[in-house]
Design a protein around this motif. Structure first.
Motif, short mmCIF file in Angstrom:
data_model
loop_
_atom_site.label_atom_id
_atom_site.label_comp_id
_atom_site.label_asym_id
_atom_site.label_seq_id
_atom_site.Cartn_x
_atom_site.Cartn_y
_atom_site.Cartn_z
N GLU A 4 0.83 -1.21 0.00
CA GLU A 4 0.00 0.00 0.00
C GLU A 4 0.86 1.26 0.00
OE1 GLU A 4 -3.31 0.40 2.42
OE2 GLU A 4 -3.98 -1.69 2.32
N GLN A 5 1.96 1.22 0.75
CA GLN A 5 2.82 2.39 0.77
C GLN A 5 3.48 2.62 -0.59
OE1 GLN A 5 5.78 2.22 3.81
NE2 GLN A 5 6.77 4.11 3.20
N THR A 6 3.89 1.54 -1.25
CA THR A 6 4.50 1.69 -2.57
C THR A 6 3.51 2.25 -3.58
OG1 THR A 6 6.03 -0.14 -2.15
CG2 THR A 6 5.62 0.44 -4.45
N ALA A 7 2.29 1.72 -3.57
CA ALA A 7 1.27 2.23 -4.50
C ALA A 7 0.98 3.71 -4.23
CB ALA A 7 -0.01 1.41 -4.36
N TYR A 8 0.90 4.09 -2.96
CA TYR A 8 0.65 5.49 -2.61
C TYR A 8 1.79 6.37 -3.11
CZ TYR A 8 -0.30 9.57 0.34
OH TYR A 8 -0.56 10.84 0.78
N ARG A 9 3.05 5.92 -2.86
CA ARG A 9 4.20 6.74 -3.26
C ARG A 9 4.29 6.89 -4.78
NH1 ARG A 9 5.13 9.63 1.12
NH2 ARG A 9 6.07 8.44 2.86
N VAL A 10 3.91 5.86 -5.53
CA VAL A 10 3.95 5.97 -6.99
C VAL A 10 2.99 7.06 -7.45
CG1 VAL A 10 3.34 4.77 -9.13
CG2 VAL A 10 4.74 3.62 -7.41
N VAL A 11 1.76 7.05 -6.93
CA VAL A 11 0.78 8.09 -7.31
C VAL A 11 1.26 9.46 -6.84
CG1 VAL A 11 -1.59 8.86 -7.01
CG2 VAL A 11 -1.10 6.43 -7.28
N GLN A 12 1.82 9.51 -5.63
CA GLN A 12 2.29 10.78 -5.09
C GLN A 12 3.40 11.37 -5.96
OE1 GLN A 12 4.82 10.73 -1.55
NE2 GLN A 12 3.38 12.16 -0.59
N GLU B 240 -3.63 -8.81 -8.19
CA GLU B 240 -2.71 -7.70 -8.34
C GLU B 240 -3.45 -6.38 -8.15
OE1 GLU B 240 -1.27 -8.29 -12.27
OE2 GLU B 240 -3.04 -7.44 -13.25
N ILE B 241 -2.68 -5.35 -8.01
CA ILE B 241 -3.23 -4.01 -7.93
C ILE B 241 -2.50 -3.16 -8.97
CG2 ILE B 241 -1.62 -3.44 -6.06
CD1 ILE B 241 -3.67 -1.41 -5.07
N ALA B 242 -3.28 -2.39 -9.75
CA ALA B 242 -2.71 -1.59 -10.83
C ALA B 242 -3.05 -0.13 -10.59
CB ALA B 242 -3.26 -2.04 -12.18
N MET B 243 -2.11 0.72 -10.96
CA MET B 243 -2.32 2.17 -10.83
C MET B 243 -1.75 2.86 -12.06
SD MET B 243 0.48 2.01 -7.95
CE MET B 243 -0.09 0.32 -7.91
N GLN B 244 -2.38 3.96 -12.42
CA GLN B 244 -1.93 4.72 -13.59
C GLN B 244 -2.22 6.20 -13.36
OE1 GLN B 244 -2.74 3.41 -17.79
NE2 GLN B 244 -3.96 5.28 -17.86
N VAL B 245 -1.23 7.02 -13.64
CA VAL B 245 -1.37 8.48 -13.55
C VAL B 245 -0.97 9.04 -14.91
CG1 VAL B 245 -0.63 10.58 -12.40
CG2 VAL B 245 -0.85 8.46 -11.09
N GLU B 246 -1.92 9.74 -15.53
CA GLU B 246 -1.68 10.29 -16.87
C GLU B 246 -2.11 11.75 -16.88
OE1 GLU B 246 -3.21 9.60 -21.50
OE2 GLU B 246 -3.61 8.10 -19.94
N ASN B 247 -1.32 12.57 -17.53
CA ASN B 247 -1.67 13.99 -17.62
C ASN B 247 -1.73 14.42 -19.09
OD1 ASN B 247 1.52 13.91 -17.04
ND2 ASN B 247 1.08 15.67 -18.37
N GLU B 248 -2.55 15.39 -19.31
CA GLU B 248 -2.65 15.96 -20.64
C GLU B 248 -1.47 16.90 -20.88
OE1 GLU B 248 -6.41 17.89 -20.69
OE2 GLU B 248 -7.58 16.01 -20.76
N PRO B 249 -1.29 17.35 -22.12
CA PRO B 249 -0.21 18.30 -22.38
C PRO B 249 -0.43 19.60 -21.59
CG PRO B 249 -1.03 17.37 -24.42
CD PRO B 249 -2.00 16.95 -23.36
N PRO B 250 0.64 20.21 -21.12
CA PRO B 250 0.47 21.47 -20.39
C PRO B 250 -0.10 22.55 -21.31
CG PRO B 250 2.78 21.07 -20.85
CD PRO B 250 2.04 19.83 -21.25
N PRO B 251 -0.93 23.43 -20.77
CA PRO B 251 -1.53 24.48 -21.61
C PRO B 251 -0.51 25.47 -22.14
CG PRO B 251 -2.01 24.88 -19.30
CD PRO B 251 -1.38 23.53 -19.38
N GLU B 252 0.60 25.62 -21.47
CA GLU B 252 1.58 26.61 -21.90
C GLU B 252 2.98 26.07 -21.66
OE1 GLU B 252 2.98 31.18 -20.82
OE2 GLU B 252 1.17 30.33 -19.94
#
Length: 451
Positions: free
Chosen positions: A356-364, A389-401
Motif C-alpha cells: 500500500e505504501q508503494t502504491a501510494y508513493r507511486v501516485v504521489q 494484483e493491484i494496478a495504478m496509472q497516472v496520466e496527464n494531458e499536455p500542459p496548456p503553456e
C-alpha cells in the motif's frame, strides 16, 4: 622423499635442514644413529671376518659401511631394511634392523610393501636364530631340550621385528591424523575468513540499500510536500492583493503542507535513530568473543546487523501512508490548482503495508511530476483492485503553456521515475512510464497482491 613421524614432530613441513632432512635436529639424530650403527657393525664384523676367513680389517670396514646406511633411513627406508636383511646372516646390524623397520612402518609407503619387507626381516631373523641356536646346542654351549630351538627362534624373531613395526605404524597413523586435523583447522580458518568477508560484503550491500531506501523516502516526502508548498506560495503571491480571503486560505494550506512534511521527516529520523541503537548494541555484544568462536560470531553478527536496520526501517515505515489516504492526496493537488480525476475500479481491500505504501508513493510522485513538468495540465489517476494484483496509472494531458513549469521554480533531480521503478520492481511488479501520443505523460505500475 619419504617422511616419518619424526619429520613432523614440531609441526613443520618444509625442508629447513640440510639435504633431505626437514630440520637440523633430524639430521643430527640420524647422524648419531648412523655412527652408533657403524660402530656396532664394525665390532660385529671382527667375528664375521674370523668365521669367513678374511682379514679382520676387511670385516671392520664392511661393518662400518653397512652400518652407515642408517644415515639415509628417511630418504630410502626400503634400502635400509634390505641391507639389514642382507647382513642378518652375518649377525650384524641389530640396531639398523630395528630402526629401519620403525622408519619403514612410519613412512607413507603402501601397507603391502611394509608387510612384505617386515615378513622378509622376520623370516631372515627366524632362520638365522634357528641355525645359530642349533649350532650352539651341537657345540654343547646350550644343554636344553629340542623344544628350545623353535621357541627361541620364534621369540627372538618376533621380539626384534614386531615392536618396531607396531610402533612405526602407530606413529605414522598418529602423524597422518595430526596432519588431517591441521588441514581441517586451516580449512576452517579459511572458511571463517571467507565467511567474515562475505558478511562484510552483505553488510555493505545492506547499508547501500538502506541509504537508497532512505533517499527514496526523503525524496517522495519532501518533493511532494515542498512542490505543493511552492505552488501554493506562487498562487498566494498572485492573489495576495486581489483576493485577500483566497490568499489566507492558500497561506493556511502552505502551513498544513509544511507541518505534514515535518511530521513525516520526524518519523523517518526517529526510525533511523532506533536503527543506530540496534547497530550499537550488536557491535557491543560481539566484542568479548575470542579465537575461532569470535570469528564465527563476528560473521553472524555482521549478517544480523546488515539485516536488522533494514528490517527496523521497513517496520517503522509500515505505519506510513495507505491507499485509503489516496483521495486526500488527490485533494491536496486539487487544492493547489490542478484538475485531477480519480477513479477506482474493483472492490477495495487491505494489502500488505509495504504494498500500500508503494502504491501510494507511486501516485504521489507522479502527481509531483505533473506539478513540476506540466503545471496547469489535467491529470487522471486510475486505481484498479484485481484478483491477484493491484494496478495504478497516472496520466496527464499536455500542459496548456510551454515553460509553465519553469515559471513555478520547481527544480528536478531526475530521480523520481527511477525511485518509482525501484519500489515497484522490488515487490515483483512491473513499471512503465513514457510520453503519450497526445503529448502528455503516463506512469503505470502493476504490483502482485500477494506481497
Amino acid at each position: 622423499m619419504t617422511t616419518t613421524g619424526d619429520d613432523h614432530a614440531a609441526g613443520r613441513t618444509g625442508p629447513f635442514g640440510p639435504w633431505w632432512w626437514p630440520r637440523r635436529r633430524s639430521a643430527v639424530l640420524d647422524v648419531g644413529l648412523a655412527l652408533v650403527s657403524a660402530a656396532e657393525c664394525a665390532v660385529e664384523g671382527i667375528p664375521f671376518a674370523r668365521d669367513a676367513g678374511i682379514p679382520a680389517a676387511a670385516g671392520v670396514v664392511f661393518g662400518v659401511l653397512a652400518g652407515s646406511v642408517l644415515l639415509v633411513r628417511r630418504q630410502w627406508p626400503i634400502a635400509v631394511v634390505l641391507v639389514s636383511i642382507a647382513i642378518t646372516p652375518a649377525q650384524m646390524g641389530f640396531l639398523m634392523g630395528i630402526v629401519g623397520l620403525y622408519t619403514l612402518a612410519a613412512s607413507e609407503l603402501p601397507r603391502r610393501i611394509i608387510g612384505a619387507l617386515a615378513g622378509m626381516s622376520l623370516v631372515g631373523t627366524l632362520i638365522v636364530t634357528l641355525v645359530r641356536v642349533r649350532q650352539d646346542m651341537a657345540h654343547g654351549d646350550v644343554a636344553i631340550g629340542d623344544w628350545f630351538v623353535p621357541f627361541a627362534s620364534i621369540t627372538t624373531s618376533l621380539g626384534v621385528t614386531a615392536p618396531p613395526v607396531l610402533l612405526g605404524l602407530y606413529v605414522g597413523a598418529r602423524r597422518r591424523l595430526m596432519e588431517s586435523l591441521r588441514e581441517r583447522a586451516d580449512s576452517l580458518e579459511r572458511e571463517l575468513q571467507l565467511l567474515a568477508e562475505r558478511a562484510e560484503e552483505r553488510a555493505e550491500w545492506a547499508r547501500n540499500e538502506e541509504r537508497t531506501r532512505i533517499a527514496r523516502e526523503m525524496h517522495d516526502v519532501v518533493a511532494h510536500r515542498v512542490s505543493l508548498m511552492v505552488v501554493h506560495a506562487a498562487a498566494l503571491q498572485a492573489v495576495a492583493r486581489k483576493d485577500p480571503e483566497k490568499a489566507v486560505r492558500n497561506a493556511a494550506l502552505v502551513g498544513d503542507m509544511g507541518r505534514q512534511a515535518l511530521t513525516e521527516l520526524r518519523e523517518m529520523l526517529g526510525v533511523l535513530r532506533s536503527g543506530e541503537d540496534v547497530v550499537g548494541r550488536r557491535a557491543t555484544v560481539s566484542v568479548p568473543l575470542a579465537a575461532v568462536g569470535a570469528a564465527a560470531a563476528a560473521a553472524a553478527a555482521a549478517s544480523r546487523v546488515a539485516e536488522e536496520p533494514a528490517d527496523g526501517f521497513a517496520e517503522g515505515l509500515a505505519e506510513g501512508p495507505r491507499l485509503a489516504e489516496l483521495a486526500e492526496l488527490v485533494g491536496q493537488s486539487a487544492a493547489a490548482g490542478m484538475v485531477v480525476d480519480l477513479s477506482v475500479e474493483g472492490e477495495a481491500r487491505s494489502y500488505a503495508p509495504q504494498l500500500e505504501q508503494t502504491a501510494y508513493r507511486v501516485v504521489q510522485e507522479a502527481l509531483t511530476n505533473v506539478h513540476k513538468h506540466a503545471a496547469g495540465a489535467k491529470a487522471y489517476v486510475r486505481l484498479a483492485h484485481r484478483v491477484s494484483e493491484i494496478a495504478m496509472q497516472v496520466e496527464n494531458e499536455p500542459p496548456p503553456e510551454v515553460g509553465s513549469a519553469s515559471s513555478a521554480g520547481l527544480p528536478s533531480g531526475g530521480n523520481g521515475l527511477v525511485g518509482m521503478k525501484e519500489r515497484v520492481v522490488a515487490l515483483g511488479g512491473v513499471f512503465v512510464s513514457g510520453p503519450t501520443d497526445a503529448g502528455g505523460f503516463r506512469v503505470s505500475a502493476v504490483i502482485p497482491a500477494s506481497v
